[in-house]
Motif scaffolding. Sequence first.
Motif, PDB file in Angstrom:
ATOM      1  N   UNK A 153      17.810  10.705 -25.810  1.00 56.76           N
ATOM      2  CA  UNK A 153      19.238  10.401 -25.652  1.00 56.76           C
ATOM      3  C   UNK A 153      19.913  11.467 -24.783  1.00 56.76           C
ATOM      4  N   UNK A 154      20.885  11.062 -23.981  1.00 57.92           N
ATOM      5  CA  UNK A 154      21.617  12.013 -23.134  1.00 57.92           C
ATOM      6  C   UNK A 154      22.426  12.969 -24.013  1.00 57.92           C
ATOM      7  N   UNK A 155      22.399  14.231 -23.654  1.00 55.21           N
ATOM      8  CA  UNK A 155      23.087  15.249 -24.456  1.00 55.21           C
ATOM      9  C   UNK A 155      24.599  15.196 -24.258  1.00 55.21           C
ATOM     10  N   UNK A 156      25.017  14.708 -23.103  1.00 54.95           N
ATOM     11  CA  UNK A 156      26.466  14.627 -22.846  1.00 54.95           C
ATOM     12  C   UNK A 156      26.768  13.476 -21.889  1.00 54.95           C
ATOM     13  N   UNK A 157      28.046  13.143 -21.818  1.00 55.82           N
ATOM     14  CA  UNK A 157      28.480  12.114 -20.876  1.00 55.82           C
ATOM     15  C   UNK A 157      28.327  12.603 -19.435  1.00 55.82           C
ATOM     16  N   UNK A 158      28.032  11.691 -18.543  1.00 56.10           N
ATOM     17  CA  UNK A 158      28.159  11.975 -17.118  1.00 56.10           C
ATOM     18  C   UNK A 158      29.613  12.316 -16.811  1.00 56.10           C
ATOM     19  N   UNK A 159      29.823  13.012 -15.705  1.00 53.54           N
ATOM     20  CA  UNK A 159      31.186  13.436 -15.345  1.00 53.54           C
ATOM     21  C   UNK A 159      32.125  12.231 -15.239  1.00 53.54           C
ATOM     22  N   UNK A 160      31.627  11.142 -14.651  1.00 54.88           N
ATOM     23  CA  UNK A 160      32.463   9.952 -14.467  1.00 54.88           C
ATOM     24  C   UNK A 160      32.869   9.345 -15.807  1.00 54.88           C
ATOM     25  N   UNK A 161      31.908   9.166 -16.694  1.00 58.71           N
ATOM     26  CA  UNK A 161      32.203   8.568 -18.001  1.00 58.71           C
ATOM     27  C   UNK A 161      33.133   9.483 -18.800  1.00 58.71           C
ATOM     28  N   UNK A 162      32.928  10.782 -18.679  1.00 58.84           N
ATOM     29  CA  UNK A 162      33.774  11.731 -19.397  1.00 58.84           C
ATOM     30  C   UNK A 162      35.251  11.564 -18.998  1.00 58.84           C
ATOM     31  N   UNK A 163      35.493  11.455 -17.710  1.00 60.81           N
ATOM     32  CA  UNK A 163      36.877  11.310 -17.242  1.00 60.81           C
ATOM     33  C   UNK A 163      37.447   9.959 -17.689  1.00 60.81           C
ATOM     34  N   UNK A 164      36.689   8.895 -17.550  1.00 59.07           N
ATOM     35  CA  UNK A 164      37.199   7.572 -17.926  1.00 59.07           C
ATOM     36  C   UNK A 164      37.519   7.516 -19.418  1.00 59.07           C
ATOM     37  N   UNK A 165      36.651   8.138 -20.223  1.00 56.02           N
ATOM     38  CA  UNK A 165      36.936   8.178 -21.667  1.00 56.02           C
ATOM     39  C   UNK A 165      38.194   8.998 -21.955  1.00 56.02           C
ATOM     40  N   UNK A 166      38.352  10.091 -21.236  1.00 56.43           N
ATOM     41  CA  UNK A 166      39.548  10.920 -21.452  1.00 56.43           C
ATOM     42  C   UNK A 166      40.821  10.164 -21.090  1.00 56.43           C
ATOM     43  N   UNK A 167      40.673   9.136 -20.225  1.00 50.79           N
ATOM     44  CA  UNK A 167      41.850   8.343 -19.837  1.00 50.79           C
ATOM     45  C   UNK A 167      42.047   7.135 -20.759  1.00 50.79           C
ATOM     46  N   UNK A 168      41.211   6.999 -21.788  1.00 51.55           N
ATOM     47  CA  UNK A 168      41.416   5.942 -22.771  1.00 51.55           C
ATOM     48  C   UNK A 168      40.376   4.835 -22.774  1.00 51.55           C
ATOM     49  N   UNK A 169      39.516   4.798 -21.754  1.00 54.36           N
ATOM     50  CA  UNK A 169      38.499   3.736 -21.708  1.00 54.36           C
ATOM     51  C   UNK A 169      37.413   4.006 -22.744  1.00 54.36           C
ATOM     52  N   UNK A 170      36.674   2.964 -23.089  1.00 53.12           N
ATOM     53  CA  UNK A 170      35.550   3.130 -24.026  1.00 53.12           C
ATOM     54  C   UNK A 170      34.337   2.400 -23.470  1.00 53.12           C
ATOM     55  N   UNK A 171      33.154   2.879 -23.880  1.00 52.02           N
ATOM     56  CA  UNK A 171      31.915   2.260 -23.406  1.00 52.02           C
ATOM     57  C   UNK A 171      31.621   1.029 -24.259  1.00 52.02           C
ATOM     58  N   UNK A 172      31.752  -0.154 -23.643  1.00 54.71           N
ATOM     59  CA  UNK A 172      31.407  -1.369 -24.370  1.00 54.71           C
ATOM     60  C   UNK A 172      29.888  -1.507 -24.438  1.00 54.71           C
ATOM     61  N   UNK A 173      29.229  -1.246 -23.313  1.00 57.38           N
ATOM     62  CA  UNK A 173      27.762  -1.368 -23.290  1.00 57.38           C
ATOM     63  C   UNK A 173      27.206  -0.717 -22.035  1.00 57.38           C
ATOM     64  N   UNK A 174      25.933  -0.333 -22.093  1.00 56.56           N
ATOM     65  CA  UNK A 174      25.183  -0.080 -20.881  1.00 56.56           C
ATOM     66  C   UNK A 174      24.916  -1.421 -20.204  1.00 56.56           C
ATOM     67  N   UNK A 175      24.780  -1.408 -18.878  1.00 58.61           N
ATOM     68  CA  UNK A 175      24.486  -2.638 -18.140  1.00 58.61           C
ATOM     69  C   UNK A 175      23.166  -2.499 -17.394  1.00 58.61           C
ATOM     70  N   UNK A 176      22.582  -3.653 -17.114  1.00 56.38           N
ATOM     71  CA  UNK A 176      21.230  -3.695 -16.524  1.00 56.38           C
ATOM     72  C   UNK A 176      21.251  -3.179 -15.080  1.00 56.38           C
ATOM     73  N   UNK A 177      20.290  -2.330 -14.782  1.00 58.89           N
ATOM     74  CA  UNK A 177      20.030  -1.902 -13.403  1.00 58.89           C
ATOM     75  C   UNK A 177      18.643  -2.392 -13.011  1.00 58.89           C
ATOM     76  N   UNK A 178      18.393  -2.538 -11.724  1.00 60.85           N
ATOM     77  CA  UNK A 178      17.004  -2.682 -11.289  1.00 60.85           C
ATOM     78  C   UNK A 178      16.300  -1.383 -11.680  1.00 60.85           C
ATOM     79  N   UNK A 179      14.976  -1.391 -11.759  1.00 55.76           N
ATOM     80  CA  UNK A 179      14.264  -0.202 -12.208  1.00 55.76           C
ATOM     81  C   UNK A 179      14.581   0.985 -11.281  1.00 55.76           C
ATOM     82  N   UNK A 180      15.165   2.021 -11.861  1.00 53.57           N
ATOM     83  CA  UNK A 180      15.565   3.222 -11.127  1.00 53.57           C
ATOM     84  C   UNK A 180      16.499   2.917  -9.953  1.00 53.57           C
TER      85      UNK A 180
END
Lengths: 422, 422
Positions: A76-103
């Motif tokens: 598991x990731x030890x901390x949020x990425x910089x982008x997610x950290x800022x978005x969460x600080x602005x009130x957003x929440x993570x609904x889900x991870x989304x599918x990426x092509x492999x890597x």
Amino acid sequence: MTLESDPKEFESRLEAIRVWEPRVQALVDWDEPAARKRFSEAGPGPLAGWSLGVKDIVDVEGMATRSNANFIPWRPAARDSALVEVLRARGAFVLSKTVTTTFAYFDPGPTGNPWNPDHTPGGSSSGSAAAVACGMIRLGLGSQTVASVNRPASYCGVVGLKPTYGRIPIEGVFPFAPSFDTLGLFTADVADSLAAFQALTGESASPSLPPIRVGLLPDQKVEAADPEMLSALAQAGRRLESAGFQVSSAELPSCCEEAHGNHWTLVAAEASVVHGGLYRVFGDSYPPKLRALILKGGRVVAAELERIRSHRTRVREEVGRLFGDYDVLLCPSAPGAAPAGTEATGDPRFSLIWTYTGLPTLTLPYCLSQAGLPLGLQLVAPPNREADLLAIGERMESVFEFSRRHPLGLGREMAGYPTDGE
Amino acid sequence: MTLESDPKEFESRLEAIRVWEPRVQALVDWDEPAARKRFSEAGPGPLAGWSLGVKDIVDVEGMATRSNANFIPWRPAARDSALVEVLRARGAFVLSKTVTTTFAYFDPGPTGNPWNPDHTPGGSSSGSAAAVACGMIRLGLGSQTVASVNRPASYCGVVGLKPTYGRIPIEGVFPFAPSFDTLGLFTADVADSLAAFQALTGESASPSLPPIRVGLLPDQKVEAADPEMLSALAQAGRRLESAGFQVSSAELPSCCEEAHGNHWTLVAAEASVVHGGLYRVFGDSYPPKLRALILKGGRVVAAELERIRSHRTRVREEVGRLFGDYDVLLCPSAPGAAPAGTEATGDPRFSLIWTYTGLPTLTLPYCLSQAGLPLGLQLVAPPNREADLLAIGERMESVFEFSRRHPLGLGREMAGYPTDGE
């Protein structure tokens, strides 16, 4: 902007997921109770209640970032990425991870195109684009190394913003080719893209804009777009002209031709470095397209990289000069609509030059193809002019009126958004 | 040059290993039968019978490249690295893998300094430098991202060649910071370094050399070297002058000061990318110094990298201009002799500027310190002038006469080499 979250809006996302996720498969390990908990714990802010879909190469604290590579025993990731950290600080929440092509390369995940599940949603940010199209999430996070924001945005009929290279900190994102990797945003409309970008950067658009000079760019110095796409671009130019834009033809400098081969060589070399370590341990399980790229990239010599980087600098300068004559360039986001089949993710060539040069781009849904699939158009602006790009994009969006001609119950309507007049 | 291998020379290497390896621990999993088999299978060529010690970040077919990171379940390498492939084709054989610091950073392996096992051999190419010093191998392969060839060469009293950046293909080598990583060679004397370099590149030195203009460079725009080292450099200058060299003082441009901080920032950023994948899986087991670097590197933003790369280009140009006045620069290879203790690998600051600029360097053993440890001096040449650098180095070596004043039975004598007059 909202400062408090709206439980009704949240429920409408869950409803969209119930309806669409079984067909589209945009989410990674969808977990409604966990999403509900994150929603309830989110704070206030300009993005209060905004549901995030996070491409699964972007770290969210406590979740493994799996990059559609389940053959690797991620922690598991030890901390949020910089982008997610800022978005969460602005009130957003993570609904889900989304599918990426492999890597975030060309080996696809399970996601289908919401407009026709037998067609690709595009890649590599497949899940984020498809989830926005279905109204499952309000803001999809993606990344682009060649065309991975603009292509899926075009194929799925949503708005895709790829900011200037380096504009959004990439910390906590699994890289692919670091000298190109750029985070991007998927939204149902430009207003949401602008709100998210402002919340991220604090930047506002110019309050008023003079008549916009638009350079139409059908030719990207590579195999031509489909006739359908070229007609759409020409029609868009005429409609913009009628709406008061100053529209004329633009042409890329001839040095752009070489960009296509160069880009891939540099991507291969960088991906080979990024994956060098994991490949030494887990290479037997790597998917075929990525494996071939890594081996190719390992053979690129330093002198070749030096030559390509000089060429990139020159192309950046020469393309940059176009913005003396135009405020924005307008071109196809992809050669055409999403191709049939889900074993490939479509052709990235119409976004490549903008990733090579690092310029900010905005894909707007324009119309549907004969086959009923979206065709997107791509706006390009000078470096670090995202706010103006979004303001211009918003005016064009009201000319194009794509979202209001949505035939399949997708997007804003599907998600229970208020529509005009409600 | 030999075209057939010499079994007596091979046996002398095994004898050196029997005597020294228990004390020095330069080799990875020493396996005499396997080495004997590889010796017997080697073909003819200009390097016939040359015993290779391969730093354990460099791939050899069928052996796992472990990088002193045994907490990772490496697979055996599918093929030889480009460097090993060429050396084998010229007749050399792999005697053993040699110890590297973990991933070629600052967390040391078990190797001790052959001159005093309570002192470091330097890093990161610890094992290759120490094994050459003990006569275990004829050619040690190493790599340098900051100072990992020149520092251990100086500390162990051997010759270390770091060619121009990009001169030797890096394919099949586990990277650390790809825009700096440079393969290098350790040998007992310059003749061997020249023979190996010629076998690799096909390049010969100029048949005759005019009087050599040597720029003495005690000051590298960073904390000064030890008085002992500065005396050695000054004395070397006087001896070279007596021997017909044109010696004068040189000075680095002031822009070099900033190189030291910049280099580390860029190394951190690149190492963070290189290790991004493995760290996500095995990060809990990473050693502390590397872990700190990876976390620091992940926070470096694109604009900072851009600024540093521009600075590097400028420093390359300004330092390059010195070669209008000097054929070579001569400076310390390290601040002084190998420091006591084996938990650290010594200070890299005196090679950093040459890795930053990518210039070729050659470390020559010069004398012993008061404490009986080697002090090396470093020659620097213009880009891609390795053959001339080696020819000049060979003349200086005969002036310095280090190997003939060897007090501990190490090196050429130890390995059963013929000495002058035999």
